[in-house]
Write an enzyme that holds these catalytic residues in place. Structure first.
Site, PDB file in Angstrom:
ATOM      1  N   HIS A 103       0.675  -1.115  -0.156  1.00 44.91           N
ATOM      2  CA  HIS A 103       0.095   0.189  -0.049  1.00 44.91           C
ATOM      3  C   HIS A 103       0.693   1.255   0.096  1.00 44.91           C
ATOM      4  CE1 HIS A 103      -2.932   2.808   0.588  1.00 44.91           C
ATOM      5  NE2 HIS A 103      -2.705   3.027   2.009  1.00 44.91           N
ATOM      6  N   HIS A 105       0.737   5.851  -0.882  1.00 41.67           N
ATOM      7  CA  HIS A 105       0.006   6.947  -1.450  1.00 41.67           C
ATOM      8  C   HIS A 105       0.939   7.612  -2.453  1.00 41.67           C
ATOM      9  CE1 HIS A 105      -1.683   7.182   3.089  1.00 41.67           C
ATOM     10  NE2 HIS A 105      -2.420   6.345   2.133  1.00 41.67           N
ATOM     11  N   ASP A 128       1.300  -4.706 -20.608  1.00 39.43           N
ATOM     12  CA  ASP A 128       2.062  -5.757 -20.183  1.00 39.43           C
ATOM     13  C   ASP A 128       1.851  -6.325 -18.685  1.00 39.43           C
ATOM     14  OD1 ASP A 128       3.466  -5.771 -22.537  1.00 39.43           O
ATOM     15  OD2 ASP A 128       5.257  -4.573 -21.699  1.00 39.43           O
ATOM     16  N   HIS A 168      -7.788   7.659  -1.958  1.00 43.37           N
ATOM     17  CA  HIS A 168      -6.717   7.462  -0.876  1.00 43.37           C
ATOM     18  C   HIS A 168      -5.603   6.984  -1.353  1.00 43.37           C
ATOM     19  CE1 HIS A 168      -6.292   4.123   2.308  1.00 43.37           C
ATOM     20  NE2 HIS A 168      -5.318   4.914   2.154  1.00 43.37           N
ATOM     21  N   TYR A 222       7.928 -13.722 -21.338  1.00 41.61           N
ATOM     22  CA  TYR A 222       9.084 -12.480 -21.185  1.00 41.61           C
ATOM     23  C   TYR A 222       9.941 -12.900 -19.896  1.00 41.61           C
ATOM     24  CZ  TYR A 222      10.927  -8.052 -19.768  1.00 41.61           C
ATOM     25  OH  TYR A 222      11.477  -6.838 -19.421  1.00 41.61           O
TER      26      TYR A 222
HETATM   27 ZN   LIG Z   1      -3.120   4.752   3.137  1.00 44.82          ZN
END
Ligand SMILES: [Zn+2]
Length: 225
Positions: A103, A105, A128, A168, A222
């Site tokens: 995760h 930002h 791709d 977010h 690939y």
């Molecule tokens: Zn966050």
């Protein structure tokens, strides 16, 4: 090896791996302060290894990574786990092939999330890696299953390993934590390039048959065999 010794050696390896993958988040400038995290599933066990909450990237060590069950409850660790643990645990519970979740930002990708606008498939690299547009997931806040559900519901409908959660940021998945980090890095890179392309005109879409061929080739042929 006994079963206990076996899980201990797997945990030691994953603590090291998850810790060191956080260096890639800072290296590629995907995170500021303590926002952003990597986790890995512990194969064969209903466990995950994740970053501790609120600890500076410079202070991360294999030892301070947190081991949680797949409901976000701490099993081993002195710190509280990342505030995104419940969302990531939900992903592991519902997508059994996922071995890692990231995760961030990161700036450009999150700017697309702020507009709730998918990143269009206008580069071969998007075809791709993502197999089409990078989709937008719903607005959701920490506190219940809604972030995890939003990630899973969106990615089930897509070939993309990354989702832009509205207002977010980015959640990326992969068969391993390293693959999920790669998807997060690539997501930011294409978000930036398509943003720049937009400044001087409308990027040209790639036709679906070509997207399918690019995705198939990259995913299946690939790289080093
Ligand atoms: Zn966050």
């Amino acid at each position: 090896m006994t079963a206990v010794a076996d899980v201990q050696s797997t945990l030691a390896r994953l603590r090291q791996e998850v810790c060191s993958l956080h260096e890639q988040l800072t290296r590629y400038q995907l995170v500021v302060w303590t926002a952003g995290n990597v986790s890995a599933r512990v194969p064969g066990h209903d466990l995950m290894v994740i970053k501790p909450s609120g600890v500076s990237y410079d202070d991360l060590t294999p030892e301070n990574m947190v081991v949680c069950d797949l409901h976000g409850k701490v099993v081993d660790g002195e710190h509280a786990p990342s505030s995104d643990t419940e969302a990531q645990a939900y992903v592991y519970r519902h997508l059994p092939d996922v071995g890692g979740v990231v995760h961030t930002h990161s700036t450009y990708a999150t700017a697309w999330a702020a507009r709730a606008e998918p990143i269009p498939c206008v580069l071969t690299m998007v075809a791709d890696e993502f197999g089409g547009d990078i989709p937008v997931g719903p607005f959701a806040v920490i506190g219940d299953d809604s972030i995890g559900r939003g990630i899973v519901d969106t990615l089930r409908e897509s070939r993309s390993p990354a989702v832009l959660m509205q207002n977010h940021g980015v959640f990326a998945i992969g068969p391993t934590a390293r693959a999920a980090v790669k998807a997060a890095v690539m997501c930011e890179d294409v978000a930036r390039t398509v943003h720049v392309a937009r400044q001087l005109g409308a990027p040209v879409p790639i036709e679906q048959a070509r997207i399918d061929a690019l995705f198939d080739r990259y995913q299946n042929a690939y790289g080093q065999r």
